[in-house]
Design a protein around this motif. Structure first.
Motif, PDB file in Angstrom:
ATOM      1  N   PHE A 189       0.815  -1.212   0.000  1.00 28.06           N
ATOM      2  CA  PHE A 189       0.000   0.000   0.000  1.00 28.06           C
ATOM      3  C   PHE A 189       0.851   1.265   0.000  1.00 28.06           C
ATOM      4  O   PHE A 189       0.532   2.251  -0.667  1.00 28.06           O
ATOM      5  N   ALA A 190       1.940   1.241   0.757  1.00 27.07           N
ATOM      6  CA  ALA A 190       2.771   2.447   0.864  1.00 27.07           C
ATOM      7  C   ALA A 190       3.383   2.833  -0.479  1.00 27.07           C
ATOM      8  O   ALA A 190       3.635   4.014  -0.741  1.00 27.07           O
ATOM      9  N   ALA A 191       3.626   1.850  -1.343  1.00 24.52           N
ATOM     10  CA  ALA A 191       4.199   2.135  -2.658  1.00 24.52           C
ATOM     11  C   ALA A 191       3.139   2.547  -3.679  1.00 24.52           C
ATOM     12  O   ALA A 191       3.480   2.869  -4.816  1.00 24.52           O
ATOM     13  N   ASP A 192       1.882   2.523  -3.253  1.00 22.80           N
ATOM     14  CA  ASP A 192       0.768   2.848  -4.163  1.00 22.80           C
ATOM     15  C   ASP A 192      -0.185   3.798  -3.451  1.00 22.80           C
ATOM     16  O   ASP A 192      -1.355   3.473  -3.207  1.00 22.80           O
ATOM     17  N   PRO A 193       0.294   5.005  -3.085  1.00 22.43           N
ATOM     18  CA  PRO A 193      -0.508   5.883  -2.213  1.00 22.43           C
ATOM     19  C   PRO A 193      -1.791   6.395  -2.840  1.00 22.43           C
ATOM     20  O   PRO A 193      -2.703   6.794  -2.118  1.00 22.43           O
ATOM     21  N   ILE A 194      -1.898   6.408  -4.168  1.00 23.85           N
ATOM     22  CA  ILE A 194      -3.121   6.910  -4.798  1.00 23.85           C
ATOM     23  C   ILE A 194      -4.038   5.779  -5.260  1.00 23.85           C
ATOM     24  O   ILE A 194      -5.082   6.027  -5.857  1.00 23.85           O
ATOM     25  N   GLY A 195      -3.665   4.527  -4.976  1.00 18.14           N
ATOM     26  CA  GLY A 195      -4.534   3.401  -5.311  1.00 18.14           C
ATOM     27  C   GLY A 195      -4.603   3.084  -6.786  1.00 18.14           C
ATOM     28  O   GLY A 195      -5.649   2.646  -7.274  1.00 18.14           O
ATOM     29  N   LYS A 196      -3.495   3.244  -7.493  1.00 14.67           N
ATOM     30  CA  LYS A 196      -3.490   2.962  -8.924  1.00 14.67           C
ATOM     31  C   LYS A 196      -3.635   1.473  -9.199  1.00 14.67           C
ATOM     32  O   LYS A 196      -4.285   1.062 -10.169  1.00 14.67           O
ATOM     33  N   ILE A 197      -3.042   0.635  -8.357  1.00 13.50           N
ATOM     34  CA  ILE A 197      -3.101  -0.820  -8.553  1.00 13.50           C
ATOM     35  C   ILE A 197      -4.182  -1.438  -7.665  1.00 13.50           C
ATOM     36  O   ILE A 197      -5.055  -2.163  -8.146  1.00 13.50           O
ATOM     37  N   ILE A 198      -4.116  -1.154  -6.383  1.00  7.54           N
ATOM     38  CA  ILE A 198      -5.153  -1.614  -5.444  1.00  7.54           C
ATOM     39  C   ILE A 198      -5.951  -0.374  -5.031  1.00  7.54           C
ATOM     40  O   ILE A 198      -5.431   0.492  -4.318  1.00  7.54           O
ATOM     41  N   PRO A 199      -7.202  -0.248  -5.469  1.00  7.97           N
ATOM     42  CA  PRO A 199      -7.969   0.973  -5.210  1.00  7.97           C
ATOM     43  C   PRO A 199      -8.049   1.309  -3.722  1.00  7.97           C
ATOM     44  O   PRO A 199      -8.078   0.414  -2.864  1.00  7.97           O
ATOM     45  N   LEU A 200      -8.062   2.598  -3.431  1.00  8.87           N
ATOM     46  CA  LEU A 200      -8.182   3.051  -2.051  1.00  8.87           C
ATOM     47  C   LEU A 200      -9.478   2.577  -1.412  1.00  8.87           C
ATOM     48  O   LEU A 200      -9.564   2.456  -0.185  1.00  8.87           O
ATOM     49  N   THR A 201     -10.507   2.309  -2.231  1.00 11.63           N
ATOM     50  CA  THR A 201     -11.804   1.869  -1.723  1.00 11.63           C
ATOM     51  C   THR A 201     -11.963   0.355  -1.739  1.00 11.63           C
ATOM     52  O   THR A 201     -13.049  -0.148  -1.452  1.00 11.63           O
ATOM     53  N   SER A 202     -10.907  -0.388  -2.076  1.00 12.04           N
ATOM     54  CA  SER A 202     -11.004  -1.851  -2.092  1.00 12.04           C
ATOM     55  C   SER A 202     -11.204  -2.380  -0.684  1.00 12.04           C
ATOM     56  O   SER A 202     -10.781  -1.764   0.308  1.00 12.04           O
ATOM     57  N   HIS A 203     -11.816  -3.554  -0.601  1.00 14.32           N
ATOM     58  CA  HIS A 203     -12.148  -4.123   0.710  1.00 14.32           C
ATOM     59  C   HIS A 203     -10.900  -4.376   1.545  1.00 14.32           C
ATOM     60  O   HIS A 203     -10.863  -4.041   2.734  1.00 14.32           O
ATOM     61  N   ILE A 204      -9.864  -4.946   0.943  1.00 15.35           N
ATOM     62  CA  ILE A 204      -8.697  -5.300   1.764  1.00 15.35           C
ATOM     63  C   ILE A 204      -7.965  -4.061   2.237  1.00 15.35           C
ATOM     64  O   ILE A 204      -7.353  -4.065   3.306  1.00 15.35           O
ATOM     65  N   ARG A 205      -8.022  -2.993   1.475  1.00 13.95           N
ATOM     66  CA  ARG A 205      -7.303  -1.776   1.855  1.00 13.95           C
ATOM     67  C   ARG A 205      -8.019  -1.043   2.981  1.00 13.95           C
ATOM     68  O   ARG A 205      -7.385  -0.492   3.891  1.00 13.95           O
ATOM     69  N   LEU A 206      -9.345  -1.035   2.947  1.00  6.00           N
ATOM     70  CA  LEU A 206     -10.108  -0.395   4.011  1.00  6.00           C
ATOM     71  C   LEU A 206     -10.098  -1.238   5.292  1.00  6.00           C
ATOM     72  O   LEU A 206      -9.966  -0.716   6.393  1.00  6.00           O
ATOM     73  N   ALA A 207     -10.251  -2.560   5.141  1.00  2.00           N
ATOM     74  CA  ALA A 207     -10.338  -3.430   6.310  1.00  2.00           C
ATOM     75  C   ALA A 207      -9.032  -3.479   7.088  1.00  2.00           C
ATOM     76  O   ALA A 207      -9.027  -3.482   8.324  1.00  2.00           O
ATOM     77  N   ASN A 208      -7.914  -3.512   6.379  1.00  2.00           N
ATOM     78  CA  ASN A 208      -6.616  -3.622   7.042  1.00  2.00           C
ATOM     79  C   ASN A 208      -5.589  -2.776   6.281  1.00  2.00           C
ATOM     80  O   ASN A 208      -4.881  -3.275   5.403  1.00  2.00           O
ATOM     81  N   PRO A 209      -5.502  -1.487   6.602  1.00  2.00           N
ATOM     82  CA  PRO A 209      -4.569  -0.605   5.881  1.00  2.00           C
ATOM     83  C   PRO A 209      -3.100  -0.934   6.079  1.00  2.00           C
ATOM     84  O   PRO A 209      -2.244  -0.401   5.378  1.00  2.00           O
ATOM     85  N   ARG A 210      -2.808  -1.802   7.053  1.00  2.00           N
ATOM     86  CA  ARG A 210      -1.438  -2.231   7.314  1.00  2.00           C
ATOM     87  C   ARG A 210      -0.525  -1.065   7.663  1.00  2.00           C
ATOM     88  O   ARG A 210       0.538  -0.874   7.064  1.00  2.00           O
TER      89      ARG A 210
END
Length: 396
Positions: free
Chosen positions: A289-310
């Motif tokens: 996630f840190a290497a993709d701060p704008i969610g180009k690959i894994i969207p910022l609104t994806s389930h895994i990103r919201l559930a566990n931002p790490r």
């Protein structure tokens, strides 16, 4: 008419002697039969322990989650109820040969599993709801701080008939008849002190083709659970218990099946086939996630990103997730009624499950799911030995 207390006394006596492990050879034969029919099956842990069974263990293929309303007349009857549940759980998990029926009395066992009850093939997990800590049994002052009934969250469509309860019971086994046998036995021995409020049956799919099992959206479910080394920090309370959240989530599968795989993967944040994060190759890969701060690959609104931002700030929000699929047939409109029995364990519901739930508010996935029931429960500490019983510290 037999009153509740008389019934419970009788149930308790039956709980001690209703199934006797009278034959070591018979028990060994049962275990050999189980091993022959299921060569990869491993023996389950015994009944006694600091923690209850059914939390640390990987989910078994079949389960039922049941909520009860307690109708015991007073605290003494509540104590009898908890002793009866404990004794039945102890007997059912050990297995053995049921006592014979009397000359004119009903049989002591349903016979669903045949003349011998196999041991080592059942997990029993018991909790209590916040509603038990009211004035009925003098427990109001013993309710854990921050422990409440489950609220209605944004995007919920809760049905009161499928929510809450004074007691929770989860029974899990490799075979469905083992679960049903245990439920009938416990319901029989607690009749007059507790009645079922709601019940739902679930299953865990085998890994296909390998790795973490899939839910009914077709995605692997429960990939990033905490490691056992973190359970003391994230799962167990100081006395050996835990807090359980149950969420009954209908999946609108017919709607889901009409959208493309690429869109599904963007909603979840993982590849459907492999379970890998969209920036990885394997399900065990950590998303970057840190290497993709704008969610180009894994969207910022994806389930895994919201559930566990790490992030270090959200590390303490993690939960131990246990998911089971369910299928209840079709609804009145002829639509498929299936989905997920979401269960999770944690030390503190507000700072863990609820923190995650608030981050998931209005996520795009809510268009395809409908939470309709469940509840919060305090999973009691384990039963230490033959003299102990579930809830002993609470009721003493």
């Amino acid at each position: 008419m037999t009153d509740r207390r008389s019934f419970l006394r009788g149930a308790l006596a039956a709980g001690v002697g209703g199934v006797a492990a009278t034959s070591v050879a018979g028990a060994a034969a049962s275990e050999r039969g189980a091993a022959a029919s299921e060569p990869d099956a491993k023996p389950l842990r015994g009944f006694h322990g600091v923690h209850q069974a059914g939390i640390e263990e990987s989910p078994l293929p079949r389960t039922t989650v049941v909520s009860f309303d307690v109708i015991a007349k007073d605290r003494r009857e509540l104590t009898d109820l908890m002793r009866a549940i404990t004794d039945r759980a102890r007997v059912l998990t050990a297995g053995g040969t049921p006592d014979g029926a009397g000359i004119s009395g009903p049989p002591t066992d349903s016979g669903v599993l045949g003349p011998d009850v196999p041991g080592g093939n059942l997990l029993v997990t018991v909790g209590v709801g916040a509603s038990l800590f009211d004035r009925r049994y003098g427990l109001a002052e013993r309710r854990p701080e921050r422990f409440t009934a489950m609220p209605t969250f944004p995007n919920d469509a809760l049905d009161p008939a499928w929510c809450h309860g004074d007691l929770s019971l989860q029974l899990s086994a490799r075979d469905e008849d083992t679960v049903l046998h245990a439920l009938r036995d416990i319901a029989r021995h607690t009749r007059g002190a507790a009645q079922i409020r709601w019940k739902i049956d679930g299953f865990v799919s085998p890994p296909r083709p390998s790795g973490t099992p899939r839910n009914l959206l077709g995605f692997r479910d429960g990939i990033s659970n905490p490691a056992p080394a973190d359970f003391g920090r994230l799962v167990w309370t100081g006395d050996g218990g835990s807090f359980l959240v149950v969420r009954l989530i209908r999946m609108l599968v017919e709607f889901w099946d009409r959208i493309g795989i690429a869109e599904q993967e963007q909603l979840i944040g993982r590849a459907r086939d492999t379970g890998a994060p969209l920036d990885g190759e394997h399900e065990s890969d950590q998303p970057k996630f840190a290497a993709d701060p704008i969610g180009k690959i894994i969207p910022l609104t994806s389930h895994i990103r919201l559930a566990n931002p790490r992030t270090p700030r959200t590390d303490g929000n993690r939960i131990l997730r246990r998911g089971f699929n369910y299928d209840r047939g079709v609804d009145a409109a002829g639509d498929l009624d299936m989905g997920l029995i979401f269960t999770c364990y944690q030390r503190d519901i507000p700072s863990q499950f609820e923190a995650v739930q608030h981050r998931l508010k209005d996520e795009p996935l809510v268009d395809y799911i409908r939470p309709f029931g469940g509840g919060y429960f305090l999973v009691l500490p384990g039963v230490r030995d033959e003299r102990d019983f579930l809830g002993r510290a609470l009721l003493s």
